[in-house]
Design an enzyme around this catalytic site. Structure first.
Site, PDB file in Angstrom:
ATOM      1  CE1 TYR A  22      -3.515  -2.717   0.688  1.00  0.00           C
ATOM      2  CE2 TYR A  22      -2.468  -3.075   2.827  1.00  0.00           C
ATOM      3  CZ  TYR A  22      -3.388  -3.451   1.856  1.00  0.00           C
ATOM      4  OH  TYR A  22      -4.184  -4.545   2.071  1.00  0.00           O
ATOM      5  CD1 TRP A  53      -9.489   2.798   6.562  1.00  0.00           C
ATOM      6  CD2 TRP A  53     -10.880   2.365   8.254  1.00  0.00           C
ATOM      7  NE1 TRP A  53      -9.768   1.448   6.547  1.00  0.00           N
ATOM      8  CE2 TRP A  53     -10.624   1.156   7.578  1.00  0.00           C
ATOM      9  CE3 TRP A  53     -11.738   2.332   9.353  1.00  0.00           C
ATOM     10  CZ2 TRP A  53     -11.185  -0.072   7.977  1.00  0.00           C
ATOM     11  CZ3 TRP A  53     -12.290   1.131   9.752  1.00  0.00           C
ATOM     12  CH2 TRP A  53     -12.015  -0.060   9.069  1.00  0.00           C
ATOM     13  CE1 TYR A  70      -3.560  -1.016  -3.344  1.00  0.00           C
ATOM     14  CE2 TYR A  70      -4.476   0.574  -4.899  1.00  0.00           C
ATOM     15  CZ  TYR A  70      -4.644  -0.317  -3.850  1.00  0.00           C
ATOM     16  OH  TYR A  70      -5.893  -0.508  -3.308  1.00  0.00           O
ATOM     17  CD  GLN A  78     -10.290   3.510   3.500  1.00  0.00           C
ATOM     18  OE1 GLN A  78      -9.507   4.350   3.938  1.00  0.00           O
ATOM     19  NE2 GLN A  78      -9.953   2.249   3.338  1.00  0.00           N
ATOM     20  CG  ASP A 105     -10.953  -3.853   1.148  1.00  0.00           C
ATOM     21  OD1 ASP A 105     -11.475  -2.972   1.841  1.00  0.00           O
ATOM     22  OD2 ASP A 105      -9.854  -3.717   0.592  1.00  0.00           O
ATOM     23  NE  ARG A 152      -4.647  -8.425  -1.203  1.00  0.00           N
ATOM     24  CZ  ARG A 152      -4.961  -7.182  -0.784  1.00  0.00           C
ATOM     25  NH1 ARG A 152      -4.775  -6.830   0.473  1.00  0.00           N
ATOM     26  NH2 ARG A 152      -5.471  -6.293  -1.612  1.00  0.00           N
ATOM     27  CD1 TRP A 209     -10.565  -6.502   4.761  1.00  0.00           C
ATOM     28  CD2 TRP A 209     -11.366  -6.257   6.832  1.00  0.00           C
ATOM     29  NE1 TRP A 209      -9.931  -5.411   5.325  1.00  0.00           N
ATOM     30  CE2 TRP A 209     -10.399  -5.240   6.594  1.00  0.00           C
ATOM     31  CE3 TRP A 209     -11.996  -6.299   8.079  1.00  0.00           C
ATOM     32  CZ2 TRP A 209     -10.063  -4.282   7.554  1.00  0.00           C
ATOM     33  CZ3 TRP A 209     -11.659  -5.339   9.028  1.00  0.00           C
ATOM     34  CH2 TRP A 209     -10.699  -4.351   8.763  1.00  0.00           C
ATOM     35  CD  GLU A 266      -3.202  -5.866   5.228  1.00  0.00           C
ATOM     36  OE1 GLU A 266      -2.398  -6.653   4.660  1.00  0.00           O
ATOM     37  OE2 GLU A 266      -4.037  -5.197   4.591  1.00  0.00           O
TER      38      GLU A 266
HETATM   39  C1  2M8 Z   1      -7.279  -2.546   2.303  1.00  0.00           C
HETATM   40  O1  2M8 Z   1      -7.917  -2.012   1.155  1.00  0.00           O
HETATM   41  C2  2M8 Z   1      -7.253  -1.684  -0.079  1.00  0.00           C
HETATM   42  C3  2M8 Z   1      -8.273  -0.940  -0.930  1.00  0.00           C
HETATM   43  O2  2M8 Z   1      -8.693   0.209  -0.265  1.00  0.00           O
HETATM   44  C4  2M8 Z   1      -6.712  -2.846  -0.864  1.00  0.00           C
HETATM   45  O3  2M8 Z   1      -6.980  -4.001  -0.526  1.00  0.00           O
HETATM   46  O4  2M8 Z   1      -6.013  -2.594  -1.839  1.00  0.00           O
HETATM   47  C5  2M8 Z   1      -8.330  -2.545   3.432  1.00  0.00           C
HETATM   48  O5  2M8 Z   1      -7.928  -3.333   4.515  1.00  0.00           O
HETATM   49  C6  2M8 Z   1      -8.624  -1.126   3.888  1.00  0.00           C
HETATM   50  O6  2M8 Z   1      -9.483  -1.108   4.998  1.00  0.00           O
HETATM   51  C7  2M8 Z   1      -7.341  -0.367   4.223  1.00  0.00           C
HETATM   52  O7  2M8 Z   1      -7.625   0.969   4.494  1.00  0.00           O
HETATM   53  C8  2M8 Z   1      -6.330  -0.457   3.072  1.00  0.00           C
HETATM   54  C9  2M8 Z   1      -4.959   0.120   3.448  1.00  0.00           C
HETATM   55  O8  2M8 Z   1      -4.522  -0.407   4.656  1.00  0.00           O
HETATM   56  O9  2M8 Z   1      -6.130  -1.820   2.672  1.00  0.00           O
END
Ligand code: 2M8
Length: 436
Positions: free
Chosen positions: A30, A36, A82, A108, A170, A202, A359, A402
């Site tokens: 990420y 958030w 990404y 979010q 997600d 994932r 999730w 995570e």
């Molecule tokens: C996850 O979400 C992102 C998309 O927004 C992804 O999977 O690419 C989720 O866990 C989300 O709640 C979180 O904010 C984000 C970054 O940690 O990752």
């Protein structure tokens, strides 16, 4: 031990802080600023580096749109590790989007209001923090004006989300039945997340097709809220999202009172609050399940599953004390066996539960943080303490992952922390949990 964990958490956060003044959730996986995440991260920074906490929130709010909207990802810098990135999202399609930063066109959970309140509580120099809050609070208020003005078509005080990524949870099984109402095209794209994390942890490729298709639909309407509300196949009132909004309303009211002279805004916030809490309790509580649930606004029916989102209303003082007892009973019966760490993200007694998949079951530290304070609000101190100790134990055993398997005996010989490592909000919120 506590000191060592604290030190490691600070190292994680500092390493994820970027020169541009924002913090990535996890290196590689990420690489941008998430809405958030940035709020939870600022709470962690507030414990040892107030300037970074302020910078984090400032840079998020700097990307706010002219209509008050705050996007879920701000693409402060280029990075092709990404997908989907700025070229897919095309926030510029919306006439009021930020001219300064590219972003997504979805949002979010609205945590920023209560994050400002937490920063004020944590700060030693209250005057200095209040000066920062004074400068930024109206932007958060404008964000709430955006939500109630554009995301609440039936004037219920309950806002909708139009994409599962807006929920933050997600690939929750909660969405599965909505996916079966859609038939998206097969997209051709290169997944990047699965180059960083094992694919079994994932969402699937087919799930991603749905996610991308929802964005394409929104883009077709140039991210116009009214059109999305009318036509998006995904339109959900999410208890977690709305609980965060309600908690943030309360926080904004308190902060405006401290600042003084904002009677009009307090009045508006209070009116929203009364309506939101009332309809939350009538529409989103399922007596049979003994839990708050999601409501599918597009197909006009409740989505009857228990997830960790079901308990988040405790954090925002939404249930009355009797209902809180019912809610905690449900939580302990389904999620709280001695063989489990609290709190799985999805009902472990349901056949859709998967202990390793993102999730769909694992424990998340941000949800545990929300539950810890929620349980404390209603004086469930022992269970709150268990949530806290479980969070610490998981991080201590596996590292700042995570998400984590909730089973104490998972049958795995290796660690059961999954997803990204050196994950920012796991570090930030641990710092907060360790404070007393
Ligand atoms: C996850 O979400 C992102 C998309 O927004 C992804 O999977 O690419 C989720 O866990 C989300 O709640 C979180 O904010 C984000 C970054 O940690 O990752």
């Amino acid at each position: 031990m506590k000191e060592n964990l604290r030190k490691r958490a600070i190292e994680v956060l500092d390493a994820n802080f970027q020169e541009g003044g924002f913090t990535i959730p996890s290196k590689g996986l990420y690489p941008f600023q998430w809405k958030w995440d940035s709020g939870f991260i600022a709470i962690g920074f507030a414990h040892y580096d107030v300037e970074k906490a302020k910078t984090e929130i400032h840079s998020l709010l700097d990307a706010q749109w002219e209509n008050g909207f705050i996007p879920h990802i701000v693409f402060h810098s280029d990075n092709d590790s990404y997908f989907p990135g700025p070229d897919f999202h095309q926030s510029e399609l919306h006439p009021l989007s930020s001219k300064k930063y590219r972003s997504t066109g979805m949002t979010q959970p609205p945590v920023t209001g209560f994050v400002l309140q937490e920063m004020y509580r944590i700060a030693e120099d209250k005057e200095d923090m209040l000066a920062f809050i004074k400068e930024h609070i109206d932007r958060v208020y404008d964000n709430h004006v955006y939500f109630y003005g554009n995301r609440d078509p039936y004037n219920e005080g309950l806002v909708y989300i139009y994409h599962n990524w807006e929920s933050g949870t997600d690939n929750s099984p909660v969405w599965d039945d909505i996916w079966s109402t859609m038939n998206p095209p097969e997209y051709t794209f290169e997944r990047r997340d699965t180059t960083h994390v094992d694919a079994s942890q994932r969402p699937t490729k087919r799930e991603y097709d749905h996610y991308l298709y929802l964005i394409d639909i929104a883009k077709e309407y140039n991210y116009d809220d009214a059109r999305i509300a009318e036509l998006s196949p995904f339109l959900v009132q999410d208890p977690l999202f709305n609980a965060m909004l309600i908690k943030s309303n309360e926080a904004l009211m308190e902060l405006y009172r401290i600042i003084g002279g904002n009677e009009d805004k307090i009045k508006v916030l209070n009116l929203w609050q009364i309506k939101s809490i009332e309809n939350f309790n009538t529409k989103l509580f399922d007596d049979e399940l003994g839990a708050y649930i999601h409501f599918d606004l597009r197909n006009n029916k409740p989505i009857r599953f228990v997830s960790s989102s079901s308990f988040s209303p405790l954090f925002a003082n939404i249930p009355d004390p009797e209902r809180a007892v019912i809610l905690v009973k449900t939580m302990m019966e389904r999620f709280g066996g001695d063989d489990k760490y609290l709190c799985a993200s999805f009902d472990p007694t349901n056949e859709r539960f998967n202990p390793k998949k993102y999730w769909r079951g694992p424990v998340w530290i941000n949800m545990n943080w929300v539950l810890y304070y929620g349980l404390k609000n209603y004086r469930f101190n022992e269970i709150a303490e268990r949530v806290k100790q479980d969070s610490i134990a998981l991080i201590e055993r596996d590292g700042f992952f995570e998400y984590f398997d909730c089973r104490k005996d998972s049958g795995e010989s290796q660690r059961t922390g999954y997803g990204g490592n050196n994950f920012s909000w796991s570090a930030a919120l641990l710092l907060d949990l360790l404070k007393d």
